[in-house]
Write a protein that holds these residues in place. Sequence first.
Motif, PDB file in Angstrom:
ATOM      1  N   ILE A 213     -12.721  87.248  62.581  1.00 25.96           N
ATOM      2  CA  ILE A 213     -12.661  87.810  63.935  1.00 25.96           C
ATOM      3  C   ILE A 213     -14.017  87.590  64.598  1.00 25.96           C
ATOM      4  O   ILE A 213     -15.050  87.768  63.972  1.00 25.96           O
ATOM      5  CB  ILE A 213     -12.342  89.318  63.868  1.00 25.96           C
ATOM      6  N   VAL A 215     -16.300  87.962  68.549  1.00 27.86           N
ATOM      7  CA  VAL A 215     -16.299  88.435  69.928  1.00 27.86           C
ATOM      8  C   VAL A 215     -17.121  87.470  70.781  1.00 27.86           C
ATOM      9  O   VAL A 215     -16.582  86.675  71.532  1.00 27.86           O
ATOM     10  CB  VAL A 215     -16.815  89.880  70.062  1.00 27.86           C
ATOM     11  N   ASP A 216     -18.442  87.494  70.602  1.00 26.13           N
ATOM     12  CA  ASP A 216     -19.266  86.629  71.459  1.00 26.13           C
ATOM     13  C   ASP A 216     -19.425  85.229  70.881  1.00 26.13           C
ATOM     14  O   ASP A 216     -19.528  84.257  71.612  1.00 26.13           O
ATOM     15  CB  ASP A 216     -20.627  87.264  71.691  1.00 26.13           C
ATOM     16  N   CYS A 221     -23.214  90.183  67.756  1.00 26.70           N
ATOM     17  CA  CYS A 221     -22.457  91.406  67.450  1.00 26.70           C
ATOM     18  C   CYS A 221     -22.144  91.640  65.972  1.00 26.70           C
ATOM     19  O   CYS A 221     -22.062  92.757  65.524  1.00 26.70           O
ATOM     20  CB  CYS A 221     -21.201  91.483  68.307  1.00 26.70           C
ATOM     21  N   GLY A 222     -21.945  90.574  65.207  1.00 28.01           N
ATOM     22  CA  GLY A 222     -21.675  90.781  63.786  1.00 28.01           C
ATOM     23  C   GLY A 222     -20.228  91.106  63.451  1.00 28.01           C
ATOM     24  O   GLY A 222     -19.919  91.477  62.320  1.00 28.01           O
ATOM     25  N   ALA A 223     -19.320  90.957  64.414  1.00 28.20           N
ATOM     26  CA  ALA A 223     -17.899  91.179  64.128  1.00 28.20           C
ATOM     27  C   ALA A 223     -17.424  90.204  63.052  1.00 28.20           C
ATOM     28  O   ALA A 223     -16.528  90.509  62.279  1.00 28.20           O
ATOM     29  CB  ALA A 223     -17.068  90.999  65.395  1.00 28.20           C
ATOM     30  N   ARG A 225     -18.967  89.094  60.440  1.00 24.33           N
ATOM     31  CA  ARG A 225     -19.784  89.042  59.236  1.00 24.33           C
ATOM     32  C   ARG A 225     -18.962  88.934  57.950  1.00 24.33           C
ATOM     33  O   ARG A 225     -17.876  89.491  57.840  1.00 24.33           O
ATOM     34  CB  ARG A 225     -20.771  90.203  59.175  1.00 24.33           C
ATOM     35  N   PHE A 234     -23.462  85.949  59.317  1.00 23.68           N
ATOM     36  CA  PHE A 234     -22.603  85.883  60.498  1.00 23.68           C
ATOM     37  C   PHE A 234     -21.949  84.505  60.542  1.00 23.68           C
ATOM     38  O   PHE A 234     -22.648  83.491  60.600  1.00 23.68           O
ATOM     39  CB  PHE A 234     -23.420  86.105  61.777  1.00 23.68           C
TER      40      PHE A 234
ATOM     41  N   LEU B 198     -22.931  84.079  78.045  1.00 27.71           N
ATOM     42  CA  LEU B 198     -21.680  84.828  78.171  1.00 27.71           C
ATOM     43  C   LEU B 198     -20.953  84.449  79.466  1.00 27.71           C
ATOM     44  O   LEU B 198     -21.478  83.707  80.284  1.00 27.71           O
ATOM     45  CB  LEU B 198     -21.962  86.335  78.140  1.00 27.71           C
ATOM     46  N   GLY B 263     -30.779  89.901  70.943  1.00 24.69           N
ATOM     47  CA  GLY B 263     -29.361  90.254  70.821  1.00 24.69           C
ATOM     48  C   GLY B 263     -28.817  90.284  69.417  1.00 24.69           C
ATOM     49  O   GLY B 263     -27.625  90.392  69.202  1.00 24.69           O
ATOM     50  N   PRO B 265     -28.050  92.011  66.113  1.00 31.05           N
ATOM     51  CA  PRO B 265     -28.056  93.392  65.629  1.00 31.05           C
ATOM     52  C   PRO B 265     -28.557  93.500  64.184  1.00 31.05           C
ATOM     53  O   PRO B 265     -28.253  92.662  63.352  1.00 31.05           O
ATOM     54  CB  PRO B 265     -26.578  93.787  65.698  1.00 31.05           C
ATOM     55  N   PHE B 267     -28.449  95.334  60.568  1.00 30.67           N
ATOM     56  CA  PHE B 267     -27.634  96.207  59.730  1.00 30.67           C
ATOM     57  C   PHE B 267     -28.558  96.803  58.673  1.00 30.67           C
ATOM     58  O   PHE B 267     -29.706  96.377  58.510  1.00 30.67           O
ATOM     59  CB  PHE B 267     -26.478  95.423  59.094  1.00 30.67           C
ATOM     60  N   SER B 280     -21.619  96.979  64.509  1.00 27.98           N
ATOM     61  CA  SER B 280     -22.895  97.117  65.200  1.00 27.98           C
ATOM     62  C   SER B 280     -22.651  97.741  66.566  1.00 27.98           C
ATOM     63  O   SER B 280     -21.555  97.637  67.127  1.00 27.98           O
ATOM     64  CB  SER B 280     -23.536  95.741  65.388  1.00 27.98           C
ATOM     65  N   ASN B 282     -23.869  96.641  69.190  1.00 24.00           N
ATOM     66  CA  ASN B 282     -23.632  95.518  70.103  1.00 24.00           C
ATOM     67  C   ASN B 282     -22.156  95.146  70.167  1.00 24.00           C
ATOM     68  O   ASN B 282     -21.620  94.891  71.234  1.00 24.00           O
ATOM     69  CB  ASN B 282     -24.424  94.286  69.651  1.00 24.00           C
ATOM     70  N   GLU B 283     -21.516  95.113  68.993  1.00 26.31           N
ATOM     71  CA  GLU B 283     -20.092  94.774  68.997  1.00 26.31           C
ATOM     72  C   GLU B 283     -19.295  95.838  69.747  1.00 26.31           C
ATOM     73  O   GLU B 283     -18.473  95.537  70.610  1.00 26.31           O
ATOM     74  CB  GLU B 283     -19.544  94.634  67.564  1.00 26.31           C
ATOM     75  N   ARG B 287     -17.427  95.151  73.293  1.00 22.55           N
ATOM     76  CA  ARG B 287     -15.976  95.297  73.446  1.00 22.55           C
ATOM     77  C   ARG B 287     -15.647  96.218  74.617  1.00 22.55           C
ATOM     78  O   ARG B 287     -14.787  95.919  75.431  1.00 22.55           O
ATOM     79  CB  ARG B 287     -15.359  95.860  72.154  1.00 22.55           C
TER      80      ARG B 287
END
Lengths: 261, 490
Positions: A213, A215-216, A221-223, A225, A234, B198, B263, B265, B267, B280, B282-283, B287
């Motif tokens: 998954i 996002v950017d 964002c690390g979605a 990871r 990432f 973006l 930008g 993030p 952890f 994160s 940021n995520e 969203r």
Amino acid sequence: MNKIVSKEYLSDRVVKFEVEAPLISKSRKAGHFVIVRVGKKGERVPYTIADADVKKGTITLVIQKVGKSSQKVCELKVGDYITDMVGPLGKATHVENFGTVVCAGGGVGIAPMLPIMRAMKEAGNRVISVLAARTKGFIILEEQVREHSDEVIIMTDDGSYGNKGLITAGVEKVIQREKVDLCVTIGPAIMMKFVSELTKKHDVPTVASLNTIMVDGTGMCGACRVTVGGQTRFVCVDGPEFDAHQVDFNEMLMRLKAYDR
Amino acid sequence: MSEYLKAERAQEWREALRKSIKNKDRIAIARVKMPEVDPALRSRTYDEVNLGLTSKLAVQESHRCLDCVDPTCITGCPVEINIPKFIKNIERGEFLEAAKTLKETSALPAVCGRVCPQERQCESRCFYTLKLKKEPVAIGHLERFAADYERMSGNISVPETAPANGIRIAVVGSGPAGLAFAGDMVKLGYDVTVFEALHELGGVLRYGIPEFRLPNEIVDVEIDGLKKMGVKFETNCIVGKTISQEDLKAEGFKGIFVGSGAGLPNFMNIPGENLIGIMSCNEYLTRVNLMQAADPESDTPVYKGKKVAVVGGGNTAMDAVRTARRLGAERAMIIYRRSEEEMPARVEEIKHAKEEGIEFHTLHNPLRYEGDEQGHVQRMLLQRMELGAPDPSGRRRPVAIEGETTWLEVDEVIVSVGVSPNPLIPQSFDGMEVTSWGTIVVNSDTMQTADEMIFAGGDIVRGGATVILAMGDGRKAAKAMDRYLADMMI
């Protein structure tokens, strides 16, 4: 920019688009992907660049209808515009003369495998492609794959085309027959997991292109990871390709279900 | 004080205003209170919390400003807004003039009036704070008032620009640093193009800071102002990926400003951190803010946890926890390893968060997470902390209290423990000098990098900092690049 110049159905659910994107077309390499958004309420979704034509200033995307967003893209017609498209993203495939390379592509994963196949071939490798799908109708781009491969093995779950069986059976056949220097695998996460387990057993270095998954898609964002070799990475900036034997596929499979309802 | 400020202060109308009320009477006026939406109401909507001052309140507050001979407040502002001048314009009822004054030095006054930590900047250097030990003039509230008044009047002034000089300048990133830089350069007559990765402009103003603190509409209006001045914007374009450093040079760009931000993030790299429901800040904020995931018509999904823990104590943590509350969290909790005193978040945000029912678990630090069979986070193990000796930053260091741990039930965790510089430009550009932290090395007077034609500012130079410091960097870089290019032309 982002105008759709051609559209072709490769199967019932798989559509091939050529999209105007001169800048991306010029700078992309095998393994790169783009993020696409359709409509003002649309989400950002990653798709691997399957091909590019620098002269025409286009890139090719092969998209399988699996959910709302891919459905939205697939409904676009020639002449329509993709609202937003950004790339090329990720790290390019590491290409050199390894010797013999097995390209194991499952389902729609065959499309992003194409540029890698071509680059591997151009680098002087012997390329053996193993294509797999549920049934005959889902084997896509066979002609192009043959063009860039020394040998093609086709596997279908139901035996309706090529050999009956899973992709791993095809890959194992090659490994038992001859020395394989590298395996590249792209497809559903579960398929890549099994290919990886097989090649690990046979000590064949393996690269998997992960489809998490996102996002950017730019590392903010690390979605996306994943755990690789015990470390969080990432996929969008450190990947999408990783040493498959180091990837925690179980965690990845779990995370892919994050938004399943 | 500069000759310019002196001359401005000596104008007849300013002198007349100063004489109109005795200082003794001015300092007797109580500081205005910002009207805000009731916490019970606002914690269910995304509407802006602060309502802004009415004209009457703004004028009343402006009376407090003493129009000092030595306006120390200006030295506390990173973009050096002529603070007494805009406040005195409010006092005489010339609200549009006040807005114009702001725009002399600030590209985004409506933004800064809302998100600057004034208590640490201009207002901390106000005569009231320094000498009278009283509450400072509400400079931030007044700045916001003037900018909002202008916007609502429909009579938005476009600052004058010098004749076009035809020199192309590229800006990497449309966040506060890039926008401030672009604004100043276009005023000087340059042909400025801003490249944004973006699909929308504004950087953290868009994807980070939520609507209830900074409505997107405000960001749009300020960016529109820059467009009217002639700044060009290219979205979906990643410098270093979509186009290279060489491409920019080949296209005739003579100067590049890098404002690509921090930008990435951080952890904590503790067990279980990759469970579903842990993300994160940021995520989470991207969203909700950029992708509008709270809107049922949006295709982007977001978790709506009932027991949400946000790890961290900065403004971003406050934004995330207050967002979680608005998305329906029954328990929205801050987990912070030091005490409230050390929290980097603005006092106002902490206050607002508390009013909205946010729980504060200070002196606690997560050790690990556990989930259910599907991998959804269920609980987190917290270590109790106490404060030890001050660290090099002067803040007291948190130390674990041996054996004191406790489990907290959660179904969503947002990790807000800071950001690192975006590595994209340092990785893809030649000739950049980068610190071990990943920040780009610049001459701090000019913001010029090791590559002479490239300047940089904001979080990519500082690590995670504030909107206004980024803008200050942008202004400084613009001044220096203008000088550099002038020298080159001779």
